[in-house]
Write an enzyme that holds these catalytic residues in place. Structure first.
Site, PDB file in Angstrom:
ATOM      1  NE  ARG A  65      -2.002  13.372  18.557  1.00 45.14           N
ATOM      2  CZ  ARG A  65      -0.948  13.221  19.342  1.00 45.14           C
ATOM      3  NH1 ARG A  65       0.230  12.946  18.827  1.00 45.14           N
ATOM      4  NH2 ARG A  65      -1.070  13.317  20.652  1.00 45.14           N
ATOM      5  CE1 TYR A  69      -6.609  14.030  15.470  1.00 44.03           C
ATOM      6  CE2 TYR A  69      -6.325  14.804  17.712  1.00 44.03           C
ATOM      7  CZ  TYR A  69      -6.097  13.858  16.738  1.00 44.03           C
ATOM      8  OH  TYR A  69      -5.355  12.749  17.026  1.00 44.03           O
ATOM      9  CE1 TYR A  91      -9.566  -0.029  12.570  1.00 42.16           C
ATOM     10  CE2 TYR A  91      -8.355   1.167  14.274  1.00 42.16           C
ATOM     11  CZ  TYR A  91      -8.613   0.004  13.578  1.00 42.16           C
ATOM     12  OH  TYR A  91      -7.918  -1.148  13.890  1.00 42.16           O
ATOM     13  CG  HIS A  93     -16.190   3.187  21.039  1.00 42.51           C
ATOM     14  ND1 HIS A  93     -16.641   4.499  21.040  1.00 42.51           N
ATOM     15  CD2 HIS A  93     -17.030   2.504  21.857  1.00 42.51           C
ATOM     16  CE1 HIS A  93     -17.691   4.598  21.828  1.00 42.51           C
ATOM     17  NE2 HIS A  93     -17.952   3.397  22.329  1.00 42.51           N
ATOM     18  CB  ALA A 206      -6.993  -5.109  17.901  1.00 40.73           C
ATOM     19  CB  SER A 234       2.001  -0.481  20.000  1.00 39.25           C
ATOM     20  OG  SER A 234       2.514  -1.115  18.853  1.00 39.25           O
TER      21      SER A 234
END
Length: 264
Positions: A65, A69, A91, A93, A206, A234
């Site tokens: 990743r 980034y 997306y 905070h 959420a 999750s």
């Protein structure tokens, strides 16, 4: 200071409804809008606010990743270096599990540009509301799941425990279907040394499109955690395992329960 600038904002979790007025103002006024969001509906809406809107490349084919980034940071800084007032939208905070957001601000500061981050609504904020958790009662501990395991983080089981990114435990790349089971098995084994195997936890997600979609609140015993249905977003919530004992000596020092004490 250089002429370009960078403002990093978050959309919150729920489409449109979680965006702050301050964040929206920066989105509309930016000379260049870049975004990394979770769904095409939000992307379309952002472009309607600012026609310069463009998605930040997010290459999930890389094995690590961090390489993706770095690419995202470079894309953001390319626009800032051209002297533009840039708004980068993430997306949730923008400072929570958003390495490129922090990396872009650090790089901008190092190169002499003005840069700031505005707070947004995170998945943790939604979790507090959806499961009725008040972090002021019993306290709250929050760890990234892989970090929790490989650093043997110390925690208090009488306080709430939140573990993030449980679908990518031990994974330095991106989520792979079915690849989460081994990591969840290890996590379950570790947690059962502190709680009972029957202790009920919650796998939480959420709601993005509330009220069309409800939040995911999947109750599962720790012994059955590897069988839980999980996705890349999750989170695991483990409730306190009983109350913490009171320190009567400290209470006496604080004059708690005595007439004329603090707060009376």
């Amino acid at each position: 200071m250089q002429t370009g600038s960078l403002t990093v904002v978050g959309t919150g979790i729920q489409l449109v409804g979680h965006l702050t007025l301050a964040a929206q103002a920066h989105i509309v006024q930016a000379e260049k809008l870049l975004f990394a969001v979770a769904d095409p509906v939000t992307a379309k809406w952002l472009r309607s606010l600012n026609p310069t809107g463009e998605a930040i490349p997010y290459n999930t084919d890389r094995t690590r990743r961090k390489e993706t980034y770095r690419e995202m940071v470079d894309r953001i800084l390319t626009e800032v270096r051209q002297g533009l007032n840039v708004c980068a939208v993430f997306y949730g905070h923008p400072g929570v599990f958003a390495d490129p957001a922090h990396g872009a601000i650090r790089q901008a500061h190092q190169e002499g540009f003005r840069a700031q981050m505005l707070p947004g609504i995170s998945a943790e904020d939604c979790l507090f509301a959806d499961i009725g958790l008040d972090p002021g009662v019993n306290g709250c501990q929050s760890f990234e799941a892989t970090d929790f395991l490989i650093r043997r983080r110390k925690f208090d089981r009488t306080s709430a425990l939140i573990l993030w990114q449980i679908a990518t435990i031990g994974n330095l790349g991106f989520y792979q279907e079915g690849g989460h089971i081994h990591g969840l098995t290890v996590l379950a084994e570790v947690l059962q040394t502190h709680y009972s195997p029957e202790w009920q936890a919650i796998v939480y997600e959420a709601a993005v499109y509330y009220p069309i979609c409800e939040p995911v609140i999947q109750r599962v015993s720790l012994s059955k955690l590897p069988e839980a249905k999980v996705t890349p977003v999750s989170t695991l919530y483990v409730p306190p395992f009983g109350p913490a004992p009171l320190d009567r000596e400290m209470m006496a020092r604080l004059r708690m329960g005595k007439r004329g004490g603090a707060g009376e």
